[in-house]
Structures are given as C-alpha cells and as structure tokens.
Scaffold this active site. Structure first.
Site, PDB file in Angstrom:
ATOM      1  N   CYS A   1       0.860  -1.278   0.110  1.00 52.88           N
ATOM      2  CA  CYS A   1      -0.025   0.017   0.031  1.00 52.88           C
ATOM      3  C   CYS A   1       0.657   1.156   0.198  1.00 52.88           C
ATOM      4  O   CYS A   1       0.554   2.217  -0.640  1.00 52.88           O
ATOM      5  CB  CYS A   1      -0.834   0.175   1.243  1.00 52.88           C
ATOM      6  SG  CYS A   1      -1.907  -1.394   1.422  1.00 52.88           S
TER       7      CYS A   1
HETATM    8  C1  BEZ Z   1       0.499  -4.647   1.879  1.00 51.96           C
HETATM    9  O1  BEZ Z   1       0.089  -3.793   1.557  1.00 51.96           O
HETATM   10  O2  BEZ Z   1       1.618  -4.844   1.794  1.00 51.96           O
HETATM   11  C2  BEZ Z   1      -0.264  -5.849   2.325  1.00 51.96           C
HETATM   12  C3  BEZ Z   1      -1.387  -5.694   3.058  1.00 51.96           C
HETATM   13  C4  BEZ Z   1      -2.015  -6.887   3.349  1.00 51.96           C
HETATM   14  C5  BEZ Z   1      -1.560  -8.130   3.037  1.00 51.96           C
HETATM   15  C6  BEZ Z   1      -0.298  -8.147   2.455  1.00 51.96           C
HETATM   16  C7  BEZ Z   1       0.227  -7.162   1.996  1.00 51.96           C
END
Ligand code: BEZ
Length: 212
Positions: free
Chosen positions: A45
């Site tokens: 994100c």
């Molecule tokens: C991420 O944004 O890195 C992420 C969020 C939830 C699960 C896996 C990755």
C-alpha cells in the site's frame, strides 16, 4: 446491492485526511478513482499511494480525482502519510478516507470474507461525472496495482464517450481504434471518421485514432 458497471456509485459521508467528504459532492463534475487498501503501515500500500501521488499530472489531464480508503482511522492515516512521503519521495496530494466503521468498505463490497474477514481487498472503482461506475477491478492484498493500466483504461472509456469506437487489445492513447459494430450507416461513418477506416471483416473495422 451488488455493484456493477453502470450502477450509480453509492454516496457516503466519511472523514478523510483532507476533512469530511460527502462523496458525490466531492466528485463534483469530475471523474473519480476510489481505491482501497487493506491496512495502514503495510508495504505494498505504501508504494501504491506514492505512485498515485506521482501521477498527479496524468489524473489532472483526464479530469480525475483519486481517493484512497483504508479501514484504519484518519489519525493513523496521517501518521502513515509521513512514512509514505519519506519512503516514496512525494507529497500526498489526494485524500485518504478513514473507514474504521467499514461504511465505505461495506457499501462497495471491498471485504471479501474468504480472503480476509476484516481487511479490504484492493478494489478500484472508476466513477464518471454522472456518478456512474464505469470500471471495477479487484486485486488481492498481496498484489500491487498498475495505475498506468488504470489510466490507459480511463483513456479508452473517455474516448468511447466522445467517439463511436472501442479499443483493441493492448491499445494505448493515439493507437488505431475499432468502430463499434452497431454503427453501420456509411453516411454517418464518413461523418464520424473522416480519416477513413479499413474493413478487415464486416465486424472488425479499424480507424485511425479519432481524438485530438
Ligand atoms: C501490503 O500492503 O503490503 C499488504 C497488506 C495486506 C496483506 C499483504 C500485503
């Protein structure tokens, strides 16, 4: 209610990093891209939010307002924003909605219980100035999105609105287009496509890019 292409995007009021947002009012006469993030302080994100900020000139060119949502609250988003700006080398220039009550996540069916009970998947909703949903994409949490692909798809949608064309595989702005099969009157076709067209098959008519 299931959301489909053509459905009016559900309206809502929710707090954001830029203050309270009444969604339809906030969209105004522009288009919007509403995209969800599973959680604050997560690596994928963080990269996505930076990438969207860096594409500001591209959103502006297309009259698009991006808006992110994550199930954490606005205080958490504000703390996370500092990390995003530090690690991605850009200021955030669009709002992140807080959604601790999952109002937006529920309205837009962003929680897929078989994937995760509480966190959202990576949803993308492209919404036009009539507040109609024009495109829906869903990615799992572990896969970062390609926002250049979203811009490419928006180019296709906005071109289709202006001209009676569809766009072929891997099309990019400026490439040849396809005349929609419903258009068959040669007089109208000559008016709409002064650059001409090539009939490969009766249902596959290629015309040069009709935009500016
Ligand atoms: C991420 O944004 O890195 C992420 C969020 C939830 C699960 C896996 C990755």
């Amino acid at each position: 209610m299931a959301l489909h292409i053509g459905t009016i995007a559900p309206d809502f009021s929710q707090d954001s990093t830029e203050g309270k947002i009444n969604f339809h009012e906030w969209i105004g006469g522009k288009w919007a891209v509403l995209f969800s993030h599973p959680k604050d302080f997560t690596p994928v994100c963080t990269t996505e939010l930076g990438a969207v900020a860096k594409l500001k000139a591209e959103w502006d060119k297309r009259n698009i307002k991006p808006i992110a949502v994550s199930v954490d609250d606005v205080d958490s988003h504000k703390r996370w924003t500092k990390d995003i700006e530090e690690t991605q080398g850009t200021k955030l220039n669009y709002p992140i909605l807080g959604d601790p009550d999952r109002k937006v996540a529920k309205l837009y069916d962003m929680i897929h219980p078989e994937a995760n009970d509480t966190l959202t998947v990576r949803s993308v909703f492209v919404i036009d100035s009539n507040k109609k949903i024009r495109l829906i994409i869903t990615y799992p949490a572990s896969t970062g999105r390609n926002f250049n692909e979203i811009l490419r798809a928006i180019d296709s949608l906005q071109l289709t609105d202006k001209h009676s064309v569809a766009t072929p595989v891997d099309w990019k702005k400026g490439d040849d287009c396809i005349i929609v099969p419903s258009l068959t009157d040669p007089v109208v076709m000559k008016q709409k496509f002064p650059k001409g067209w090539k009939e490969v098959k009766p249902y596959l008519r290629i015309t040069p890019y009709p935009g500016d």
